[in-house]
Design a protein around this motif. Structure first.
Motif, PDB file in Angstrom:
ATOM      1  N   THR A  47       0.790  -1.224   0.000  1.00 44.08           N
ATOM      2  CA  THR A  47       0.000   0.000   0.000  1.00 44.08           C
ATOM      3  C   THR A  47       0.823   1.275   0.000  1.00 44.08           C
ATOM      4  N   ALA A  48       2.137   1.175   0.119  1.00 39.34           N
ATOM      5  CA  ALA A  48       2.967   2.375   0.270  1.00 39.34           C
ATOM      6  C   ALA A  48       2.873   3.271  -0.956  1.00 39.34           C
ATOM      7  N   ALA A  49       2.843   4.575  -0.718  1.00 36.91           N
ATOM      8  CA  ALA A  49       2.877   5.535  -1.816  1.00 36.91           C
ATOM      9  C   ALA A  49       4.269   5.531  -2.434  1.00 36.91           C
ATOM     10  N   LYS A  50       4.352   6.088  -3.624  1.00 32.13           N
ATOM     11  CA  LYS A  50       5.657   6.151  -4.282  1.00 32.13           C
ATOM     12  C   LYS A  50       6.618   6.996  -3.459  1.00 32.13           C
ATOM     13  N   ALA A  51       7.886   6.579  -3.496  1.00 31.95           N
ATOM     14  CA  ALA A  51       8.936   7.323  -2.813  1.00 31.95           C
ATOM     15  C   ALA A  51       9.202   8.638  -3.551  1.00 31.95           C
ATOM     16  N   PRO A  52       9.762   9.637  -2.875  1.00 30.64           N
ATOM     17  CA  PRO A  52      10.060  10.913  -3.544  1.00 30.64           C
ATOM     18  C   PRO A  52      11.000  10.764  -4.732  1.00 30.64           C
ATOM     19  N   TRP A  53      11.895   9.746  -4.681  1.00 28.02           N
ATOM     20  CA  TRP A  53      12.874   9.560  -5.758  1.00 28.02           C
ATOM     21  C   TRP A  53      12.326   8.728  -6.926  1.00 28.02           C
ATOM     22  N   ALA A  54      11.106   8.261  -6.809  1.00 26.84           N
ATOM     23  CA  ALA A  54      10.455   7.607  -7.943  1.00 26.84           C
ATOM     24  C   ALA A  54      10.047   8.654  -8.967  1.00 26.84           C
ATOM     25  N   VAL A  55       9.863   8.234 -10.208  1.00 27.44           N
ATOM     26  CA  VAL A  55       9.357   9.153 -11.226  1.00 27.44           C
ATOM     27  C   VAL A  55       7.917   9.505 -10.867  1.00 27.44           C
ATOM     28  N   GLN A  56       7.626  10.792 -10.799  1.00 27.02           N
ATOM     29  CA  GLN A  56       6.313  11.250 -10.340  1.00 27.02           C
ATOM     30  C   GLN A  56       5.388  11.650 -11.480  1.00 27.02           C
ATOM     31  N   ALA A  57       5.922  12.361 -12.445  1.00 31.69           N
ATOM     32  CA  ALA A  57       5.106  12.867 -13.552  1.00 31.69           C
ATOM     33  C   ALA A  57       5.896  12.770 -14.842  1.00 31.69           C
ATOM     34  N   SER A  58       5.190  12.662 -15.937  1.00 29.61           N
ATOM     35  CA  SER A  58       5.857  12.522 -17.235  1.00 29.61           C
ATOM     36  C   SER A  58       6.213  13.879 -17.825  1.00 29.61           C
ATOM     37  N   ARG A  59       7.315  13.904 -18.554  1.00 26.13           N
ATOM     38  CA  ARG A  59       7.698  15.105 -19.302  1.00 26.13           C
ATOM     39  C   ARG A  59       6.964  15.179 -20.640  1.00 26.13           C
ATOM     40  N   GLY A  60       6.131  14.205 -20.918  1.00 26.04           N
ATOM     41  CA  GLY A  60       5.349  14.259 -22.146  1.00 26.04           C
ATOM     42  C   GLY A  60       5.906  13.371 -23.253  1.00 26.04           C
ATOM     43  N   ARG A  61       5.430  13.626 -24.458  1.00 26.52           N
ATOM     44  CA  ARG A  61       5.758  12.816 -25.624  1.00 26.52           C
ATOM     45  C   ARG A  61       6.260  13.710 -26.743  1.00 26.52           C
ATOM     46  N   LEU A  62       6.990  13.141 -27.682  1.00 23.66           N
ATOM     47  CA  LEU A  62       7.504  13.926 -28.811  1.00 23.66           C
ATOM     48  C   LEU A  62       6.365  14.586 -29.556  1.00 23.66           C
ATOM     49  N   HIS A  63       5.314  13.831 -29.825  1.00 20.17           N
ATOM     50  CA  HIS A  63       4.119  14.373 -30.479  1.00 20.17           C
ATOM     51  C   HIS A  63       3.054  14.553 -29.397  1.00 20.17           C
ATOM     52  N   PRO A  64       2.709  15.780 -29.056  1.00 19.12           N
ATOM     53  CA  PRO A  64       1.779  16.001 -27.944  1.00 19.12           C
ATOM     54  C   PRO A  64       0.441  15.292 -28.163  1.00 19.12           C
ATOM     55  N   GLU A  65      -0.021  14.656 -27.103  1.00 21.72           N
ATOM     56  CA  GLU A  65      -1.324  13.995 -27.106  1.00 21.72           C
ATOM     57  C   GLU A  65      -2.009  14.273 -25.788  1.00 21.72           C
ATOM     58  N   ALA A  66      -3.337  14.339 -25.831  1.00 21.66           N
ATOM     59  CA  ALA A  66      -4.084  14.410 -24.577  1.00 21.66           C
ATOM     60  C   ALA A  66      -3.934  13.082 -23.855  1.00 21.66           C
ATOM     61  N   GLU A  67      -3.574  13.140 -22.582  1.00 20.63           N
ATOM     62  CA  GLU A  67      -3.385  11.896 -21.848  1.00 20.63           C
ATOM     63  C   GLU A  67      -4.725  11.251 -21.524  1.00 20.63           C
ATOM     64  N   ASP A  68      -4.678   9.960 -21.248  1.00 24.36           N
ATOM     65  CA  ASP A  68      -5.871   9.167 -20.971  1.00 24.36           C
ATOM     66  C   ASP A  68      -6.253   9.342 -19.502  1.00 24.36           C
ATOM     67  N   PRO A  69      -7.476   9.792 -19.205  1.00 21.92           N
ATOM     68  CA  PRO A  69      -7.848   9.977 -17.794  1.00 21.92           C
ATOM     69  C   PRO A  69      -7.927   8.680 -17.002  1.00 21.92           C
ATOM     70  N   ALA A  70      -8.013   7.539 -17.698  1.00 25.63           N
ATOM     71  CA  ALA A  70      -8.147   6.253 -17.004  1.00 25.63           C
ATOM     72  C   ALA A  70      -6.823   5.536 -16.803  1.00 25.63           C
ATOM     73  N   ARG A  71      -5.745   6.038 -17.430  1.00 23.60           N
ATOM     74  CA  ARG A  71      -4.459   5.349 -17.351  1.00 23.60           C
ATOM     75  C   ARG A  71      -3.345   6.351 -17.119  1.00 23.60           C
ATOM     76  N   THR A  72      -2.322   5.935 -16.385  1.00 26.82           N
ATOM     77  CA  THR A  72      -1.132   6.768 -16.256  1.00 26.82           C
ATOM     78  C   THR A  72      -0.390   6.759 -17.591  1.00 26.82           C
ATOM     79  N   PRO A  73       0.529   7.699 -17.805  1.00 28.07           N
ATOM     80  CA  PRO A  73       1.297   7.679 -19.057  1.00 28.07           C
ATOM     81  C   PRO A  73       2.014   6.358 -19.287  1.00 28.07           C
ATOM     82  N   TRP A  74       2.461   5.712 -18.188  1.00 33.35           N
ATOM     83  CA  TRP A  74       3.256   4.496 -18.360  1.00 33.35           C
ATOM     84  C   TRP A  74       2.388   3.263 -18.503  1.00 33.35           C
ATOM     85  N   GLN A  75       1.182   3.305 -17.973  1.00 32.32           N
ATOM     86  CA  GLN A  75       0.219   2.257 -18.308  1.00 32.32           C
ATOM     87  C   GLN A  75      -0.127   2.326 -19.790  1.00 32.32           C
ATOM     88  N   ARG A  76      -0.264   3.530 -20.286  1.00 31.59           N
ATOM     89  CA  ARG A  76      -0.560   3.707 -21.711  1.00 31.59           C
ATOM     90  C   ARG A  76       0.613   3.235 -22.567  1.00 31.59           C
TER      91      ARG A  76
END
Length: 387
Positions: free
Chosen positions: A7-36
């Motif tokens: 149940t532990a939350a991610k550590a501060p040194w884990a990747v928290q947010a994505s810097r995006g993609r080469l071709h900008p896309e609206a992210e999926d509200p149901a999935r994280t960038p890395w699930q996608r």
């Protein structure tokens, strides 16, 4: 084991947010960038082709031996376990594990050696660079862009999972010029986890496959301290342990021991570094995810045993030698006569014998499965087989 393991939350040194993609896309509200990213990798053609790409044994040599596909799935399982233990982003670690072998050519390391020899006058061949090229250029599934348009973090991990790239060449240098991946630094802790998971899975599952193939006996493997200790514990816990269950029992115990070692070593390194965030992991002087010195030595001992008793076994050498020659012949024929390529590849190859044509032919061959490469070899060399 920590009580908050599940149940532990991610550590501060884990990747928290994505810097995006080469071709900008609206992210999926149901999935994280890395699930996608993971989902795009799983649905790619290159991922499906891993089913018929050699780990050690060519596809027709047995139904129960590992392929690149089963190996990638096993790496992903270990990577998720380690990422959870270290409170990292499990989805990013999993995506990297699933994608790490997408650039492997047919016939395992023999295929890579064959293509590297053919491409030596044109910059060589490296499966890590080819994995990056596969997901950024060679996949053609989407209307708006070539490749899979994966997140920056996944692409960074593919390029740097073995450490900083000080002198980038080939496709890694080309892509970095378009979408900088900070190649001089370490990758995220998640990418480091995927790299260690690959090492853990590779050696242990090759041990099991080597035993199945009869290259060595369980007692011979037990001369390795890791295997010997695991076998002793397994027999002590299971009196009268049948021989057919002993090998998988040993392998699972060794994998568990290696995962525990990496987790303990990583926690110690992270505690010493005291990173504030993922950027601190990237800027560190050394990786934070690694084997302890003792486990690294034991792992190398296993690797040396496999190299001598399995990878250099005459049966493997014969199979890989034939496969290597087939790939070299295919390269020579198609580089000299790119008009024999399928439509898409023929149009891209252009004039015969050029460096550009060589790279296109190399990309075509690298994407082949073992089965298709052997069929293509027969089609192009046997006058009795139709094209």
């Amino acid at each position: 084991m920590d009580q908050d393991f599940h149940t532990a939350a991610k550590a501060p040194w884990a990747v928290q947010a994505s810097r995006g993609r080469l071709h900008p896309e609206a992210e999926d509200p149901a999935r994280t960038p890395w699930q996608r990213d993971r989902d795009r990798i799983i649905h790619s053609r290159a991922f499906r082709r891993l089913q018929y790409k050699t780990q050690v044994f060519v596809f027709h040599e047995g139904d129960h031996f590992r392929t690149r596909l089963t190996h990638s799935i096993e790496v992903a399982q270990i990577a998720r376990s380690l990422a959870r233990m270290l409170r990292l982003d499990e989805d990013l670690a999993e995506a990297l594990a699933l994608a790490h072998d997408l650039g492997h050519p047919p016939f395992g390391h023999a295929g890579e050696e064959a293509l590297n020899a053919c491409m030596r006058p044109h910059g060589g061949f490296d499966h890590n660079a080819q994995s990056l090229k596969q997901v950024t250029a060679l996949e053609r599934r989407y209307a708006g862009f070539d490749g899979l348009n994966l997140s920056w973090e996944t692409l960074e991990g593919l390029a740097k999972h073995n450490g900083p790239v000080r002198r980038p060449q080939g496709w890694i240098a080309e892509y970095d010029a378009r979408h900088g991946l900070e190649l001089g630094s370490h990758a995220s802790a998640e990418a480091q986890v995927a790299a260690l998971a690959d090492d853990i899975a590779y050696n242990n599952h090759d041990l099991e496959d080597g035993l199945r193939a009869g290259f060595f006996t369980l007692e011979e493997a037990a001369a390795l301290p890791l295997c010997g200790e695991a076998l002793e514990r397994a027999r002590r816990a299971n009196p009268g342990l049948p021989e057919d269950r002993a090998a998988p029992e040993v392998v699972r115990r060794v994998i568990a021991a290696m995962i525990a070692d990496v987790a303990a070593e990583a926690r110690a390194r992270i505690a010493a570094l005291a990173p504030a965030d993922a950027a601190s992991i990237r800027a560190a002087a050394a990786p934070v995810v690694a084997f302890s010195p003792r486990m690294a030595a034991l792992n190398e001992e296993t690797r040396a045993f496999l190299r001598e008793r399995m990878y250099r076994h005459f049966r493997v050498n014969r199979s890989m030698g034939k496969s290597k020659r087939a790939l070299q012949v295919l390269f020579q024929l198609l580089h000299g006569a790119p008009q024999m390529l399928p439509d898409r590849w023929r149009q891209e190859a252009g004039e015969a014998g050029t460096p550009h044509a060589a790279r296109v032919v190399c990309d075509y061959l690298a994407g082949m499965t073992d089965r298709f490469a052997l069929e293509e070899y027969r089609r192009l060399t046997d006058p009795h087989v139709g094209g």
